[in-house]
Design a protein around this motif. Structure first.
Motif, PDB file in Angstrom:
ATOM      1  N   ILE A 107       0.837  -1.204   0.000  1.00 54.87           N
ATOM      2  CA  ILE A 107       0.000   0.000   0.000  1.00 54.87           C
ATOM      3  C   ILE A 107       0.868   1.249   0.000  1.00 54.87           C
ATOM      4  CG2 ILE A 107      -1.599   1.348   1.419  1.00 54.87           C
ATOM      5  CD1 ILE A 107      -2.878  -1.388   2.198  1.00 54.87           C
ATOM      6  N   GLU A 108       1.936   1.226   0.801  1.00 58.22           N
ATOM      7  CA  GLU A 108       2.846   2.375   0.850  1.00 58.22           C
ATOM      8  C   GLU A 108       3.486   2.619  -0.513  1.00 58.22           C
ATOM      9  OE1 GLU A 108       6.863   3.149   3.244  1.00 58.22           O
ATOM     10  OE2 GLU A 108       5.142   2.664   4.527  1.00 58.22           O
ATOM     11  N   ASP A 109       3.901   1.548  -1.184  1.00 59.58           N
ATOM     12  CA  ASP A 109       4.518   1.674  -2.512  1.00 59.58           C
ATOM     13  C   ASP A 109       3.512   2.166  -3.553  1.00 59.58           C
ATOM     14  OD1 ASP A 109       6.876   0.784  -1.417  1.00 59.58           O
ATOM     15  OD2 ASP A 109       6.705  -1.256  -2.226  1.00 59.58           O
ATOM     16  N   MET A 110       2.290   1.673  -3.491  1.00 64.70           N
ATOM     17  CA  MET A 110       1.269   2.036  -4.478  1.00 64.70           C
ATOM     18  C   MET A 110       0.778   3.469  -4.321  1.00 64.70           C
ATOM     19  SD  MET A 110      -1.072  -1.394  -4.775  1.00 64.70           S
ATOM     20  CE  MET A 110      -2.335  -0.534  -5.680  1.00 64.70           C
ATOM     21  N   PHE A 111       0.732   3.934  -3.073  1.00 66.43           N
ATOM     22  CA  PHE A 111       0.140   5.248  -2.809  1.00 66.43           C
ATOM     23  C   PHE A 111       1.190   6.266  -2.372  1.00 66.43           C
ATOM     24  CE2 PHE A 111      -3.375   2.311  -2.430  1.00 66.43           C
ATOM     25  CZ  PHE A 111      -4.404   2.975  -3.057  1.00 66.43           C
ATOM     26  N   GLN A 112       2.384   6.195  -2.942  1.00 64.90           N
ATOM     27  CA  GLN A 112       3.442   7.131  -2.576  1.00 64.90           C
ATOM     28  C   GLN A 112       3.055   8.570  -2.889  1.00 64.90           C
ATOM     29  OE1 GLN A 112       6.985   5.849  -4.550  1.00 64.90           O
ATOM     30  NE2 GLN A 112       7.698   4.706  -2.775  1.00 64.90           N
ATOM     31  N   GLU A 113       2.377   8.770  -3.994  1.00 65.90           N
ATOM     32  CA  GLU A 113       2.086  10.124  -4.419  1.00 65.90           C
ATOM     33  C   GLU A 113       0.736  10.638  -3.961  1.00 65.90           C
ATOM     34  OE1 GLU A 113       3.556   9.844  -8.452  1.00 65.90           O
ATOM     35  OE2 GLU A 113       5.208   9.051  -7.250  1.00 65.90           O
ATOM     36  N   GLN A 114      -0.111   9.764  -3.527  1.00 66.40           N
ATOM     37  CA  GLN A 114      -1.415  10.208  -3.037  1.00 66.40           C
ATOM     38  C   GLN A 114      -1.655   9.634  -1.655  1.00 66.40           C
ATOM     39  OE1 GLN A 114      -3.684   8.903  -6.302  1.00 66.40           O
ATOM     40  NE2 GLN A 114      -3.502   6.760  -5.873  1.00 66.40           N
TER      41      GLN A 114
END
Length: 151
Positions: A107-114
Motif C-alpha cells: 500500500i505504501e509503494d502504491m500510494f506514494q504520491e497520493q
C-alpha cells in the motif's frame, strides 16, 4: 453470590492471571532496554517479549498438574490447550503479522504520491518461538513458586 466469591479464591486461576500480568509488565523494561524507550501501550497489546499468552497457559497447565495430578484428565486438557495457544501465538498469528507487514508495504509503494485514507494493519500480532518459550518458562516458574508457597 457465594459462587462468585469462590472465583477469587481459585488458586489455579489466580496463578495463571498473575503469570499473564507479570509477562505483560515485563514488556516495559525489556522494550526500554531493547529500544531505549518505554511504551505503556505494550501493557495492553499483543506480541512482544515475553509471550503473555504462553505465560498464562504455562502457569495454568503447571498449576493444574500440581493440584490435580500430572496423570489427571484435567492436566491433559490444560496441557493440550496450552500447546494449541502457543502454536497459534507463534504460528498463525505470526504469519498474519508478516502478511500485514507485506500488505502495508504494498500500500505504501502504491500510494506514494497520493494519500491512503485507511489506517495501517497491525503488524505485531504474534510471537517468535523464543518469545513463546520465554513466556512458557516464566509461567511454569511462577506456578512452581506460587504453588510451593500455598502448599
Amino acid at each position: 453470590m457465594q459462587e462468585l466469591s469462590s472465583v477469587f479464591h481459585n488458586q489455579i486461576l489466580i496463578v495463571a492471571l498473575a503469570a499473564c500480568i507479570s509477562a505483560q509488565m515485563l514488556k516495559i523494561p525489556i522494550d526500554l532496554i531493547r529500544y531505549k524507550k518505554a511504551d505503556l501501550r505494550s501493557l495492553f497489546s499483543a506480541g512482544g517479549m515475553p509471550s503473555a499468552h504462553s505465560a498464562l497457559v504455562g502457569a495454568l497447565a503447571t498449576s493444574v498438574g500440581q493440584t490435580k495430578g500430572w496423570d489427571s484428565a484435567e492436566f491433559a486438557i490444560a496441557c493440550l490447550f496450552a500447546v494449541i495457544v502457543m502454536y497459534d501465538a507463534a504460528g498463525v498469528r505470526q504469519a498474519a503479522g508478516k502478511q500485514a507487514r507485506i500488505l502495508n508495504q504494498i500500500i505504501e509503494d502504491m500510494f506514494q504520491e497520493q494519500e491512503f485514507k485507511e489506517e495501517k494493519l497491525k503488524e505485531l500480532l504474534g510471537h517468535t518461538p523464543v518469545q513463546v518459550l520465554v513466556g512458557l518458562s516464566l509461567g511454569i516458574s511462577i506456578a512452581f513458586l506460587a504453588n510451593t508457597q500455598f502448599v
